[in-house]
Design a protein around this motif. Sequence first.
Motif, PDB file in Angstrom:
ATOM      1  N   SER A   1       0.827  -1.212   0.000  1.00  0.00           N
ATOM      2  CA  SER A   1       0.000   0.000   0.000  1.00  0.00           C
ATOM      3  C   SER A   1       0.859   1.260   0.000  1.00  0.00           C
ATOM      4  N   GLN A   2       1.943   1.254   0.769  1.00  0.00           N
ATOM      5  CA  GLN A   2       2.844   2.405   0.789  1.00  0.00           C
ATOM      6  C   GLN A   2       3.573   2.554  -0.542  1.00  0.00           C
ATOM      7  N   SER A   3       3.911   1.428  -1.173  1.00  0.00           N
ATOM      8  CA  SER A   3       4.529   1.485  -2.507  1.00  0.00           C
ATOM      9  C   SER A   3       3.574   2.116  -3.505  1.00  0.00           C
ATOM     10  N   GLY A   4       2.286   1.740  -3.407  1.00  0.00           N
ATOM     11  CA  GLY A   4       1.290   2.353  -4.280  1.00  0.00           C
ATOM     12  C   GLY A   4       1.168   3.844  -4.055  1.00  0.00           C
ATOM     13  N   LEU A   5       1.320   4.271  -2.799  1.00  0.00           N
ATOM     14  CA  LEU A   5       1.266   5.700  -2.483  1.00  0.00           C
ATOM     15  C   LEU A   5       2.456   6.437  -3.083  1.00  0.00           C
ATOM     16  N   VAL A   6       3.630   5.814  -3.038  1.00  0.00           N
ATOM     17  CA  VAL A   6       4.828   6.419  -3.630  1.00  0.00           C
ATOM     18  C   VAL A   6       4.645   6.588  -5.134  1.00  0.00           C
ATOM     19  N   MET A   7       4.155   5.546  -5.782  1.00  0.00           N
ATOM     20  CA  MET A   7       3.963   5.622  -7.225  1.00  0.00           C
ATOM     21  C   MET A   7       2.839   6.590  -7.572  1.00  0.00           C
ATOM     22  N   GLY A   8       1.826   6.661  -6.722  1.00  0.00           N
ATOM     23  CA  GLY A   8       0.731   7.586  -6.960  1.00  0.00           C
ATOM     24  C   GLY A   8       1.077   9.029  -6.649  1.00  0.00           C
ATOM     25  N   MET A   9       2.114   9.270  -5.841  1.00  0.00           N
ATOM     26  CA  MET A   9       2.497  10.630  -5.492  1.00  0.00           C
ATOM     27  C   MET A   9       2.897  11.431  -6.729  1.00  0.00           C
ATOM     28  N   ALA A  10       3.420  10.763  -7.736  1.00  0.00           N
ATOM     29  CA  ALA A  10       3.755  11.454  -8.981  1.00  0.00           C
ATOM     30  C   ALA A  10       2.504  12.063  -9.599  1.00  0.00           C
ATOM     31  N   PHE A  11       1.386  11.358  -9.498  1.00  0.00           N
ATOM     32  CA  PHE A  11       0.138  11.872 -10.055  1.00  0.00           C
ATOM     33  C   PHE A  11      -0.372  13.066  -9.254  1.00  0.00           C
ATOM     34  N   ILE A  12      -0.291  12.968  -7.925  1.00  0.00           N
ATOM     35  CA  ILE A  12      -0.754  14.073  -7.087  1.00  0.00           C
ATOM     36  C   ILE A  12       0.067  15.330  -7.355  1.00  0.00           C
ATOM     37  N   ALA A  13       1.383  15.183  -7.416  1.00  0.00           N
ATOM     38  CA  ALA A  13       2.248  16.335  -7.679  1.00  0.00           C
ATOM     39  C   ALA A  13       1.970  16.918  -9.062  1.00  0.00           C
ATOM     40  N   THR A  14       1.703  16.059 -10.038  1.00  0.00           N
ATOM     41  CA  THR A  14       1.383  16.528 -11.386  1.00  0.00           C
ATOM     42  C   THR A  14       0.084  17.320 -11.380  1.00  0.00           C
ATOM     43  N   ILE A  15      -0.899  16.851 -10.599  1.00  0.00           N
ATOM     44  CA  ILE A  15      -2.175  17.563 -10.488  1.00  0.00           C
ATOM     45  C   ILE A  15      -1.962  18.968  -9.934  1.00  0.00           C
ATOM     46  N   VAL A  16      -1.024  19.103  -9.003  1.00  0.00           N
ATOM     47  CA  VAL A  16      -0.764  20.407  -8.381  1.00  0.00           C
ATOM     48  C   VAL A  16       0.004  21.328  -9.331  1.00  0.00           C
ATOM     49  N   PHE A  17       1.036  20.802  -9.999  1.00  0.00           N
ATOM     50  CA  PHE A  17       1.935  21.644 -10.780  1.00  0.00           C
ATOM     51  C   PHE A  17       1.440  21.925 -12.198  1.00  0.00           C
ATOM     52  N   THR A  18       0.753  20.974 -12.827  1.00  0.00           N
ATOM     53  CA  THR A  18       0.408  21.113 -14.242  1.00  0.00           C
ATOM     54  C   THR A  18      -0.495  22.306 -14.545  1.00  0.00           C
ATOM     55  N   PRO A  19      -1.566  22.564 -13.755  1.00  0.00           N
ATOM     56  CA  PRO A  19      -2.386  23.749 -14.060  1.00  0.00           C
ATOM     57  C   PRO A  19      -1.588  25.051 -14.041  1.00  0.00           C
ATOM     58  N   PHE A  20      -0.659  25.160 -13.111  1.00  0.00           N
ATOM     59  CA  PHE A  20       0.190  26.351 -13.046  1.00  0.00           C
ATOM     60  C   PHE A  20       1.033  26.480 -14.314  1.00  0.00           C
ATOM     61  N   CYS A  21       1.636  25.365 -14.741  1.00  0.00           N
ATOM     62  CA  CYS A  21       2.474  25.388 -15.943  1.00  0.00           C
ATOM     63  C   CYS A  21       1.647  25.720 -17.176  1.00  0.00           C
ATOM     64  N   GLY A  22       0.468  25.116 -17.288  1.00  0.00           N
ATOM     65  CA  GLY A  22      -0.373  25.381 -18.444  1.00  0.00           C
ATOM     66  C   GLY A  22      -0.870  26.806 -18.510  1.00  0.00           C
ATOM     67  N   LYS A  23      -1.171  27.393 -17.368  1.00  0.00           N
ATOM     68  CA  LYS A  23      -1.702  28.757 -17.319  1.00  0.00           C
ATOM     69  C   LYS A  23      -0.646  29.782 -17.714  1.00  0.00           C
ATOM     70  N   TYR A  24       0.599  29.587 -17.257  1.00  0.00           N
ATOM     71  CA  TYR A  24       1.630  30.602 -17.446  1.00  0.00           C
ATOM     72  C   TYR A  24       2.712  30.192 -18.441  1.00  0.00           C
ATOM     73  N   ILE A  25       2.415  29.209 -19.264  1.00  0.00           N
ATOM     74  CA  ILE A  25       3.425  28.725 -20.200  1.00  0.00           C
ATOM     75  C   ILE A  25       3.772  29.787 -21.235  1.00  0.00           C
ATOM     76  N   HIS A  26       2.804  30.694 -21.526  1.00  0.00           N
ATOM     77  CA  HIS A  26       3.063  31.719 -22.534  1.00  0.00           C
ATOM     78  C   HIS A  26       4.019  32.797 -22.039  1.00  0.00           C
ATOM     79  N   THR A  27       4.221  32.888 -20.727  1.00  0.00           N
ATOM     80  CA  THR A  27       5.116  33.927 -20.199  1.00  0.00           C
ATOM     81  C   THR A  27       6.582  33.588 -20.466  1.00  0.00           C
ATOM     82  N   MET A  28       6.953  32.324 -20.282  1.00  0.00           N
ATOM     83  CA  MET A  28       8.326  31.879 -20.532  1.00  0.00           C
ATOM     84  C   MET A  28       8.487  31.279 -21.919  1.00  0.00           C
TER      85      MET A  28
END
Length: 452
Positions: free
Chosen positions: A42-69
Amino acid sequence: MRTRNIINLTLISGCLLMAGVSLSLLSPFYPSEALSKGVSVSQSGLVMGMAFIATIVFTPFCGKYIHTMGARRFLLVGACFCGVGNLIFGFLNKVNGSTPFFWSSLLIRIVVAAGESAMTPAAYALAAQQVHRKHQGKAISLAESFFGAGTIFGPSLGGFLYEMGGFQTPFLVAGLTLLSLSGICVLLLEDKTDLYSDLDNNQTVSWKQVLLCPGVMISCFGLIFAGSSWSWYAATLEPFLESKYSLSSSQTGLCFTAFGAAYTIFNPILGYFSDKGMDGLLALIVGNTIIALAFVFLGPIPQLSMFSGHLWLTVVSIGAQGLGSAFAYLGSLLYMMKSARDAGLPDTEQVNSMVSSLWVVSDCFGGYIGSTLGSVAYDNIGFEAGTLVEGGVLALVAFIISIFYFVRLSSCSNGGKDQDLESSLDESKEETQIKQSENTNLINKEFKYYGS
């Protein structure tokens, strides 16, 4: 397509390939390595799933401001983050104790996911720039094929490298390859302004506008559950196959390859049909239905235990899920982009990046749900019963989207009839006015005649 566009598309596809590899590289061997450190499945699944959670947090920010950089800089920065994160992950086997190993794994997965969050929306936006709009379906499906191929072939590559050189080797190879690719992109990758932008280029688009586009939310809904399917058994297929068929990590990786082979073969084919007018929403329904049927025979489910004991059936089921995912992933992405255009949003780099970011977030959210709940189901009810639950949910999702599809079809049909009726009324009104005008002219002529 010019040579420069071909070079750009090749580099973009290579970056997406390695992003996919980085995401799934550790599936065949990390659970067993974690178990040896005292970390549960179960903890291994959480580690592998953490990549998805972090992507959920970071991706909207990157998509919104991608035109600035600019998309190119986002791609380069993301590749560097991803490469360095993989290099660090390779030394986790030196960490002793279950708690330090678990938390270190979580932290480094977040760093890698931050890099992937910058890479994927930038890559899709850059890929769409390389071709004319009428060929964008092919270009996006090609880029998505490489990301999907990396995601699915990552486990087999990881299992092979793990067998060859131990825990460090897969991560060192992935990290160095990503850093090398980013260096080549610095020299050769060319960023271009949106070829199809106009005065709307200066318009700032909000997430609310994107989310309220008709068709976007239902696409996200279907994609979330389609994305949960392959990650459902990402952390549990290895212990299941080891206990039932005594397969090694590299052999488990080969089983994952069935998914990647089917996905990679059919995705460009579906991209061709999408440019010919294939309905993205219908493709999403077909994809979820195929995946649901494949889950029935993956274990197989307890009700079909008479078919158990056949490894080929499990492999064929994984391949069928690859076909279903090709339908669901490409169909949802293209339908979301079409919905944004139909809603009147400008066809700019920012909008395309935001839509692709939302697509990535939906996939990753589904991946996290699948990775976490799949591991919990394995620990509590077993692999076969868990596939029954996931297959049933996917079938229900396909049914719900089908209702939306037929309601939309009926609405379009009625709308077309209303438009035809209005056109007929307008034509009749115009004919009446013409006749009245002719009669008036005739009366006037007769009046002049008799008056003379």
